[in-house]
Scaffold this motif. Sequence first.
Motif: not given
Length: 121
Positions: A37-56
Motif C-alpha cells: 500500500f502507499r500513502q502520499a502526503p495529504g491523501k488516504e492510503r491506497e492499495f498498490v498490489a498483492a500476492i497470494s501465499w504461494s505467489g501463484g
Amino acid sequence: QVHLVESGGGLVQAGGSLRLSCAASILTFGTYAIGWFRQAPGKEREFVAAISWSGGSVYYADSMEGRFTISRDNAKNTVYLQMDSLKPEDTAVYYCAADHRSWPPDEYDYWGQGTQVTVSS
C-alpha cells in the motif's frame, strides 16, 4: 508476533526504478498473503498490489499494473515490489501488510512501518 520491515525506498528521478523489499519474521510465511500500500502526503492510503501465499496469484491497482511487479521468495521470507517508469505522483510512503485468512484479503492483520519513495521530476 509478526514483524514486517520494508526497505529499498529512496529518491529517484522520474522514469527511474526502485525495488522495495518486505522482510517478514513469520515462521509460516508461506501461508500469508502480502499486500503493498502507499500513502502520499495529504491523501488516504491506497492499495498498490498483492500476492497470494504461494505467489501463484497477484493483482494490482489499475494505475500500477504494467509498471509495478510484485513477487515473493518464501525461502527468504521476503516480498518484493519492483517499480519501473516511476512518476512524481508515485511519491509516497510504501507499506507492506500481511494476512493469512483469505485471498484476496479483505483486511490485513499486520503492517510494517513503511519506506519513503520520492520521485523527482
